[in-house]
Design a protein around this motif. Sequence first.
Motif, short mmCIF file in Angstrom:
data_model
loop_
_atom_site.label_atom_id
_atom_site.label_comp_id
_atom_site.label_asym_id
_atom_site.label_seq_id
_atom_site.Cartn_x
_atom_site.Cartn_y
_atom_site.Cartn_z
N SER A 26 125.54 40.65 -26.86
CA SER A 26 125.56 39.19 -26.86
C SER A 26 125.83 38.66 -28.26
N ALA A 27 125.09 39.18 -29.24
CA ALA A 27 125.27 38.72 -30.60
C ALA A 27 126.65 39.05 -31.14
N ALA A 28 127.13 40.27 -30.81
CA ALA A 28 128.43 40.70 -31.32
C ALA A 28 129.55 39.85 -30.75
N VAL A 29 129.49 39.58 -29.46
CA VAL A 29 130.55 38.80 -28.83
C VAL A 29 130.57 37.38 -29.38
N LYS A 30 129.38 36.77 -29.56
CA LYS A 30 129.32 35.40 -30.04
C LYS A 30 129.78 35.31 -31.49
N LYS A 31 129.44 36.35 -32.27
CA LYS A 31 129.81 36.34 -33.67
C LYS A 31 131.30 36.56 -33.85
N ASP A 32 131.88 37.38 -33.00
CA ASP A 32 133.27 37.76 -33.16
C ASP A 32 134.19 36.63 -32.67
N THR A 33 134.31 36.44 -31.39
CA THR A 33 135.19 35.44 -30.82
C THR A 33 134.85 35.24 -29.37
N SER A 34 135.11 34.05 -28.87
CA SER A 34 134.83 33.74 -27.47
C SER A 34 135.93 34.23 -26.54
N TYR A 35 136.98 34.84 -27.10
CA TYR A 35 138.11 35.28 -26.28
C TYR A 35 137.81 36.57 -25.52
N TRP A 36 136.80 37.33 -25.96
CA TRP A 36 136.50 38.63 -25.36
C TRP A 36 135.37 38.54 -24.35
N THR A 37 135.49 39.29 -23.27
CA THR A 37 134.38 39.56 -22.36
C THR A 37 134.27 41.08 -22.24
N ALA A 38 133.04 41.57 -22.24
CA ALA A 38 132.83 43.02 -22.20
C ALA A 38 131.54 43.34 -21.47
N GLY A 39 131.48 44.52 -20.89
CA GLY A 39 130.27 44.94 -20.18
C GLY A 39 130.48 46.26 -19.51
N GLY A 40 129.62 46.57 -18.55
CA GLY A 40 129.76 47.84 -17.86
C GLY A 40 128.60 48.14 -16.94
N ILE A 41 128.63 49.34 -16.41
CA ILE A 41 127.60 49.81 -15.50
C ILE A 41 127.34 51.29 -15.77
N ASN A 42 126.07 51.66 -15.72
CA ASN A 42 125.65 53.04 -15.96
C ASN A 42 124.67 53.44 -14.86
N SER A 43 124.91 54.57 -14.22
CA SER A 43 124.02 54.98 -13.13
C SER A 43 123.78 56.48 -13.16
N ILE A 44 122.60 56.87 -12.72
CA ILE A 44 122.26 58.27 -12.50
C ILE A 44 121.66 58.39 -11.11
N THR A 45 122.19 59.28 -10.31
CA THR A 45 121.66 59.52 -8.97
C THR A 45 121.21 60.97 -8.86
N PHE A 46 120.16 61.17 -8.08
CA PHE A 46 119.53 62.49 -7.98
C PHE A 46 119.08 62.73 -6.54
N SER A 47 119.25 63.94 -6.07
CA SER A 47 118.74 64.29 -4.74
C SER A 47 118.23 65.73 -4.76
N GLN A 48 117.24 66.01 -3.89
CA GLN A 48 116.65 67.35 -3.84
C GLN A 48 116.20 67.65 -2.41
N VAL A 49 116.42 68.89 -2.00
CA VAL A 49 115.89 69.42 -0.74
C VAL A 49 115.07 70.66 -1.08
N SER A 50 113.79 70.66 -0.71
CA SER A 50 112.91 71.80 -0.99
C SER A 50 112.31 72.30 0.33
N LEU A 51 112.50 73.59 0.62
CA LEU A 51 112.04 74.17 1.88
C LEU A 51 111.16 75.39 1.60
N LYS A 52 110.11 75.52 2.39
CA LYS A 52 109.25 76.70 2.31
C LYS A 52 108.73 77.03 3.71
#
Length: 314
Positions: A26-52
């Motif tokens: 937020s600070a970087a974008v406001k300080k630099d210029t209003s012409y840029w928009t930037a962002g993203g998404i980060n995800s981690i997914t996990f699954s497990q099957v345990s049998l005995k």
Amino acid sequence: MKKLVSLLLFNALLFAYTSAFAQTDSAAVKKDTSYWTAGGINSITFSQVSLKNWAAGGQNSVSINGYLGLFADLRKERQTWENSIDLAYGLIKQGDVDFTKSDDKLNFVTKYGYQINNNNQKWFFSGLLDFKTQFTNGFAAADMDSVISTFMAPGYLVLGLGVDFKPSKVLSINYIPVTGKFTFVMDERLSQLGAYGVDPGSKSRAELGSFLRVKFKDEIIKNVKLDSRLELFTNYVENFGNIDVNWQNGFVFKVNGWLTTNFFTQLIYDDDIDIQVDNNNDGTIDEVGPRVQFKSVLGVGATFTFGDDRKKKE
């Protein structure tokens, strides 16, 4: 074990980058210029099957997938400049077999546009660069010692000039009538085999053709976001009319502020990629030729959006 450690380090770096970006964007974008928009998404997914002592049978399994998507877009007067990078990596362990790769992607796209008519904000002259490859070795399912892909084997580069039609903020249709498509196979053994359509012994293949790229990104219903990209290419010189297809879809189903269900699919058809088919599962190759390739990844895990993506969702 090395693969699992690599994946955990990969995801640790993703989250570290996400946290740093989220604190400073937020600070970087406001300080630099209003012409840029930037962002993203980060995800981690996990699954497990345990049998005995499970009477119905089955195998223990563990899978983990990491994904990072970043974008930075410029809009200034009649100019647009869109940049994105998608990184994905996943591992799965079933039974006593060591961890094997289940997902692997590196995709960078940059597109420049210049508004054709100052009074019409939907049509642009455009230039596109699209690069794809993977991080690590891929192996044949029946032979874990047989490398069938690796970094830059294959690697794909698309360069072209054309027009871009943007009827809305969520849809872009990019047609490039003059397109150079380059396939790289930098691994010596795969090069000698003529893998991925290159001539045996060659490290690259160049094609001239026509390219269409359609991109849609929006919340289609409440708490369900879709990012869809369709790419079509046909070669002017060889087998004109045969269309290479690459269609990627990412669905994010929001449960709460950070918990999501993610569903990713990718469909590929490339006339130059031969697929070996064992119809009887007896270790004998019965057919060799181009086939429709399909991959899907479904998981539940932690997902964080930041930058302009976060603001849009809020």
